[in-house]
Scaffold this motif. Structure first.
Motif, PDB file in Angstrom:
ATOM      1  N   VAL A  82     -18.121   1.899  -9.916  1.00  0.00           N
ATOM      2  CA  VAL A  82     -17.391   1.842 -11.191  1.00  0.00           C
ATOM      3  C   VAL A  82     -15.891   1.829 -10.935  1.00  0.00           C
ATOM      4  O   VAL A  82     -15.392   2.563 -10.091  1.00  0.00           O
ATOM      5  CB  VAL A  82     -17.740   3.038 -12.115  1.00  0.00           C
ATOM      6  CG1 VAL A  82     -19.156   2.927 -12.630  1.00  0.00           C
ATOM      7  CG2 VAL A  82     -17.525   4.380 -11.426  1.00  0.00           C
ATOM      8  N   SER A  83     -15.202   0.982 -11.663  1.00  0.00           N
ATOM      9  CA  SER A  83     -13.754   0.961 -11.491  1.00  0.00           C
ATOM     10  C   SER A  83     -13.194   2.126 -12.307  1.00  0.00           C
ATOM     11  O   SER A  83     -13.517   2.284 -13.485  1.00  0.00           O
ATOM     12  CB  SER A  83     -13.179  -0.399 -11.872  1.00  0.00           C
ATOM     13  OG  SER A  83     -12.795  -0.458 -13.183  1.00  0.00           O
ATOM     14  N   VAL A  84     -12.430   2.960 -11.627  1.00  0.00           N
ATOM     15  CA  VAL A  84     -12.047   4.253 -12.203  1.00  0.00           C
ATOM     16  C   VAL A  84     -10.874   4.123 -13.181  1.00  0.00           C
ATOM     17  O   VAL A  84      -9.878   3.469 -12.890  1.00  0.00           O
ATOM     18  CB  VAL A  84     -11.703   5.268 -11.073  1.00  0.00           C
ATOM     19  CG1 VAL A  84     -10.520   4.808 -10.213  1.00  0.00           C
ATOM     20  CG2 VAL A  84     -11.426   6.650 -11.617  1.00  0.00           C
ATOM     21  N   ARG A  85     -11.026   4.760 -14.336  1.00  0.00           N
ATOM     22  CA  ARG A  85      -9.894   4.822 -15.268  1.00  0.00           C
ATOM     23  C   ARG A  85      -9.042   6.022 -14.868  1.00  0.00           C
ATOM     24  O   ARG A  85      -9.557   7.110 -14.590  1.00  0.00           O
ATOM     25  CB  ARG A  85     -10.392   4.941 -16.714  1.00  0.00           C
ATOM     26  CG  ARG A  85     -11.073   3.631 -17.172  1.00  0.00           C
ATOM     27  CD  ARG A  85     -11.464   3.658 -18.621  1.00  0.00           C
ATOM     28  NE  ARG A  85     -10.355   3.482 -19.541  1.00  0.00           N
ATOM     29  CZ  ARG A  85      -9.771   2.308 -19.810  1.00  0.00           C
ATOM     30  NH1 ARG A  85     -10.175   1.198 -19.205  1.00  0.00           N
ATOM     31  NH2 ARG A  85      -8.783   2.241 -20.674  1.00  0.00           N
ATOM     32  N   HIS A  86      -7.755   5.801 -14.797  1.00  0.00           N
ATOM     33  CA  HIS A  86      -6.856   6.870 -14.358  1.00  0.00           C
ATOM     34  C   HIS A  86      -5.523   6.768 -15.080  1.00  0.00           C
ATOM     35  O   HIS A  86      -5.245   5.755 -15.741  1.00  0.00           O
ATOM     36  CB  HIS A  86      -6.679   6.806 -12.834  1.00  0.00           C
ATOM     37  CG  HIS A  86      -6.198   5.482 -12.308  1.00  0.00           C
ATOM     38  ND1 HIS A  86      -6.975   4.346 -12.283  1.00  0.00           N
ATOM     39  CD2 HIS A  86      -5.000   5.100 -11.827  1.00  0.00           C
ATOM     40  CE1 HIS A  86      -6.290   3.338 -11.769  1.00  0.00           C
ATOM     41  NE2 HIS A  86      -5.082   3.770 -11.499  1.00  0.00           N
ATOM     42  N   GLY A 111     -15.942   6.269  -8.753  1.00  0.00           N
ATOM     43  CA  GLY A 111     -15.062   5.122  -8.453  1.00  0.00           C
ATOM     44  C   GLY A 111     -13.783   5.598  -7.801  1.00  0.00           C
ATOM     45  O   GLY A 111     -12.746   4.935  -7.830  1.00  0.00           O
ATOM     46  N   PHE A 112     -13.868   6.756  -7.180  1.00  0.00           N
ATOM     47  CA  PHE A 112     -12.660   7.400  -6.645  1.00  0.00           C
ATOM     48  C   PHE A 112     -13.045   8.414  -5.584  1.00  0.00           C
ATOM     49  O   PHE A 112     -14.027   9.133  -5.728  1.00  0.00           O
ATOM     50  CB  PHE A 112     -11.950   8.122  -7.796  1.00  0.00           C
ATOM     51  CG  PHE A 112     -10.621   8.716  -7.434  1.00  0.00           C
ATOM     52  CD1 PHE A 112      -9.461   7.982  -7.566  1.00  0.00           C
ATOM     53  CD2 PHE A 112     -10.533  10.029  -6.970  1.00  0.00           C
ATOM     54  CE1 PHE A 112      -8.221   8.534  -7.234  1.00  0.00           C
ATOM     55  CE2 PHE A 112      -9.301  10.588  -6.635  1.00  0.00           C
ATOM     56  CZ  PHE A 112      -8.149   9.837  -6.775  1.00  0.00           C
ATOM     57  N   PHE A 113     -12.264   8.497  -4.506  1.00  0.00           N
ATOM     58  CA  PHE A 113     -12.425   9.560  -3.516  1.00  0.00           C
ATOM     59  C   PHE A 113     -11.139   9.662  -2.712  1.00  0.00           C
ATOM     60  O   PHE A 113     -10.244   8.818  -2.851  1.00  0.00           O
ATOM     61  CB  PHE A 113     -13.654   9.307  -2.614  1.00  0.00           C
ATOM     62  CG  PHE A 113     -13.628   8.016  -1.829  1.00  0.00           C
ATOM     63  CD1 PHE A 113     -13.197   7.980  -0.518  1.00  0.00           C
ATOM     64  CD2 PHE A 113     -14.052   6.820  -2.410  1.00  0.00           C
ATOM     65  CE1 PHE A 113     -13.180   6.792   0.211  1.00  0.00           C
ATOM     66  CE2 PHE A 113     -14.049   5.630  -1.694  1.00  0.00           C
ATOM     67  CZ  PHE A 113     -13.605   5.615  -0.376  1.00  0.00           C
ATOM     68  N   LYS A 114     -11.058  10.729  -1.897  1.00  0.00           N
ATOM     69  CA  LYS A 114      -9.897  10.886  -1.014  1.00  0.00           C
ATOM     70  C   LYS A 114     -10.364  10.702   0.413  1.00  0.00           C
ATOM     71  O   LYS A 114     -11.506  11.074   0.724  1.00  0.00           O
ATOM     72  CB  LYS A 114      -9.315  12.284  -1.157  1.00  0.00           C
ATOM     73  CG  LYS A 114      -8.611  12.538  -2.482  1.00  0.00           C
ATOM     74  CD  LYS A 114      -8.169  13.992  -2.467  1.00  0.00           C
ATOM     75  CE  LYS A 114      -7.320  14.338  -3.652  1.00  0.00           C
ATOM     76  NZ  LYS A 114      -6.880  15.747  -3.557  1.00  0.00           N
ATOM     77  N   VAL A 160     -11.701   2.464  -6.836  1.00  0.00           N
ATOM     78  CA  VAL A 160     -12.445   1.209  -6.990  1.00  0.00           C
ATOM     79  C   VAL A 160     -11.765   0.424  -8.118  1.00  0.00           C
ATOM     80  O   VAL A 160     -11.482   0.967  -9.182  1.00  0.00           O
ATOM     81  CB  VAL A 160     -13.917   1.506  -7.359  1.00  0.00           C
ATOM     82  CG1 VAL A 160     -14.640   0.228  -7.778  1.00  0.00           C
ATOM     83  CG2 VAL A 160     -14.632   2.176  -6.212  1.00  0.00           C
ATOM     84  N   GLY A 161     -11.480  -0.845  -7.871  1.00  0.00           N
ATOM     85  CA  GLY A 161     -10.871  -1.695  -8.892  1.00  0.00           C
ATOM     86  C   GLY A 161     -11.922  -2.535  -9.613  1.00  0.00           C
ATOM     87  O   GLY A 161     -13.094  -2.564  -9.216  1.00  0.00           O
ATOM     88  N   PRO A 173      -7.011  -3.790 -11.763  1.00  0.00           N
ATOM     89  CA  PRO A 173      -7.775  -5.044 -11.799  1.00  0.00           C
ATOM     90  C   PRO A 173      -8.303  -5.490 -10.422  1.00  0.00           C
ATOM     91  O   PRO A 173      -9.283  -6.211 -10.363  1.00  0.00           O
ATOM     92  CB  PRO A 173      -6.761  -6.077 -12.317  1.00  0.00           C
ATOM     93  CG  PRO A 173      -5.581  -5.311 -12.809  1.00  0.00           C
ATOM     94  CD  PRO A 173      -5.609  -3.980 -12.138  1.00  0.00           C
ATOM     95  N   GLN A 174      -7.641  -5.074  -9.336  1.00  0.00           N
ATOM     96  CA  GLN A 174      -7.938  -5.628  -7.999  1.00  0.00           C
ATOM     97  C   GLN A 174      -9.253  -5.103  -7.406  1.00  0.00           C
ATOM     98  O   GLN A 174     -10.074  -4.545  -8.111  1.00  0.00           O
ATOM     99  CB  GLN A 174      -6.778  -5.279  -7.049  1.00  0.00           C
ATOM    100  CG  GLN A 174      -5.469  -5.969  -7.369  1.00  0.00           C
ATOM    101  CD  GLN A 174      -4.617  -5.256  -8.420  1.00  0.00           C
ATOM    102  OE1 GLN A 174      -5.027  -4.270  -8.998  1.00  0.00           O
ATOM    103  NE2 GLN A 174      -3.419  -5.769  -8.675  1.00  0.00           N
ATOM    104  N   ILE A 175      -9.411  -5.276  -6.074  1.00  0.00           N
ATOM    105  CA  ILE A 175     -10.639  -4.838  -5.394  1.00  0.00           C
ATOM    106  C   ILE A 175     -10.599  -3.324  -5.163  1.00  0.00           C
ATOM    107  O   ILE A 175     -11.456  -2.590  -5.635  1.00  0.00           O
ATOM    108  CB  ILE A 175     -10.831  -5.591  -4.048  1.00  0.00           C
ATOM    109  CG1 ILE A 175     -10.948  -7.085  -4.297  1.00  0.00           C
ATOM    110  CG2 ILE A 175     -12.059  -5.057  -3.299  1.00  0.00           C
ATOM    111  CD1 ILE A 175     -10.990  -7.940  -3.044  1.00  0.00           C
ATOM    112  N   LEU A 176      -9.588  -2.891  -4.413  1.00  0.00           N
ATOM    113  CA  LEU A 176      -9.440  -1.446  -4.237  1.00  0.00           C
ATOM    114  C   LEU A 176      -7.976  -1.081  -4.090  1.00  0.00           C
ATOM    115  O   LEU A 176      -7.150  -1.921  -3.717  1.00  0.00           O
ATOM    116  CB  LEU A 176     -10.288  -0.899  -3.078  1.00  0.00           C
ATOM    117  CG  LEU A 176      -9.699  -0.700  -1.686  1.00  0.00           C
ATOM    118  CD1 LEU A 176     -10.657   0.049  -0.809  1.00  0.00           C
ATOM    119  CD2 LEU A 176      -9.325  -2.032  -1.073  1.00  0.00           C
ATOM    120  N   THR A 177      -7.670   0.159  -4.433  1.00  0.00           N
ATOM    121  CA  THR A 177      -6.301   0.659  -4.356  1.00  0.00           C
ATOM    122  C   THR A 177      -6.269   1.825  -3.393  1.00  0.00           C
ATOM    123  O   THR A 177      -7.144   2.692  -3.440  1.00  0.00           O
ATOM    124  CB  THR A 177      -5.838   1.156  -5.749  1.00  0.00           C
ATOM    125  OG1 THR A 177      -6.048   0.115  -6.685  1.00  0.00           O
ATOM    126  CG2 THR A 177      -4.376   1.559  -5.734  1.00  0.00           C
TER     127      THR A 177
END
Ligand code: GA4
Length: 330
Positions: free
Chosen positions: A258-262, A43-46, A245-246, A208-212
């Protein structure tokens, strides 16, 4: 569903894992596959070669640093953080705290223009710098969402991006400043950059949103969670954007992403500044997955709901709570 209290800092497992770095200048079909893989796994990348001009980033960074350098009474002129304004240490409405100060802005150009005179001594310059940044990162966000739809083989490839293109979208821009937090010299442990001496800058949560789209200076602190209790430090790189990913994208991909916990831990010597664009739909948008992502083998996971409904629930809970679980079908 309310998640159990987190493991105390320092007793958790931190692991070095290669976070995907995706080159947007590579071949489109390859890029879309890599993005889908990263969103499903982490749920995360650069992203590199992201197309957001350096001068646009540098100007907003300068405005952010100038704002945070002001005396507190001047920063307070920007108004309370909820819904838009300056916040210090308190996060959300239910008692969450962190070693952070921040400025939250609506991405609507009229709202930015209105707010600017409480934030900057040169409001028209500030408002044009913020608007230019938002336009550029929204463009990047739309491009990434189109690539995601393509990689997921969704026929309507603008199904996600049109939500953040909408003039009534509820997207937010947030500047975060994490001042250095001194640690006791006797407690110093030079072999680990982040351990139990570091305080929480921004506690564990998903967006909570779509993407950050997050850009930071060269000071670390961001960590993502891959499994329960396992944290991966994200190496800071001012030339990349981190993509999270939100919750809404997890729901709209019917759980494929998956929405990533960070979280962010403070640094003992340097201050971290990050600029986060949270792409959100309009309040009345009904959140549902496109038909290709709901199949007899993969039934719909969430009941339909609006972004307004989800936002209200988010603000009624604590930062670390798993809100999307409340919308899961039984
Ligand atoms: C996390 C993402 C954004 O920073 C934010 C945050 C918001 C806030 O700081 O006021 C929230 C948080 C965020 C998640 C749940 C709610 C709302 C604090 C909180 C406890 C601006 C957002 O939209 O959601």
């Amino acid at each position: 569903m309310v998640v159990p209290p987190p493991t105390p800092l320092g007793t958790e497992k931190v692991r070095a894992v290669d976070i995907p770095i995706i080159d947007l200048s590579a071949q489109r079909s390859e890029v879309s596959k890599l993005i889908v893989k990263a969103c499903g796994k982490f749920g995360f990348f650069k992203v590199i070669n992201h197309g957001v001009p350096n001068h646009i980033i540098a100007k907003l960074e300068h405005e952010g640093l100038s704002f945070f350098a002001k005396p507190v009474p001047e920063k307070l002129r920007a108004g309370p953080a909820n819904p838009f304004g300056y916040g210090c240490k308190t996060i959300g409405l239910n008692g969450d705290m962190g070693e952070i100060e921040y400025l939250v802005l609506n991405t609507n150009p009229l709202s930015i223009a209105e707010r600017s005179n409480t934030i900057s001594d040169d409001p028209s310059k500030f408002s044009s710098i913020v608007s230019d940044y938002i336009e550029a990162v929204r463009g990047l966000g739309c491009e990434l969402l189109d690539l995601m739809a393509e990689g997921l083989l969704v026929t309507d490839t603008s199904v996600f991006s049109r939500l953040i293109r909408d003039v009534d979208c509820d997207s937010v821009l947030r500047l975060n400043h994490y001042p250095p937090v001194q640690v006791d010299c006797n407690d110093r442990n030079t072999s680990h950059p982040y351990d139990n001496r570091n305080k929480v800058g921004f506690g564990e949560h998903s967006d909570p949103q779509i993407l950050t789209l997050l850009r930071s200076n060269d000071v670390g602190g961001l960590q993502i969670s891959i499994e329960d209790g396992m944290w991966i430090p994200v190496t800071p790189d001012p030339n990349t954007f981190c993509v999270n990913v939100g919750d809404m994208l997890q729901a709209m991909t019917n759980g494929r992403f998956v929405s990533v916990r960070h979280r962010v831990l403070t640094n003992s010597g340097k201050s971290r500044m990050s600029m986060a664009y949270f792409g959100a739909p309009s309040l009345q948008t009904r959140i549902t997955a496109p038909p290709e992502l709901v199949t007899p083998n993969r039934l719909s996971l969430y009941r339909p709901f609006t972004w307004a409904e989800y936002k209200k629930v988010s603000y009624s809970l604590r930062l670390g709570d798993s809100r999307l679980e409340l919308f899961r079908k039984c």
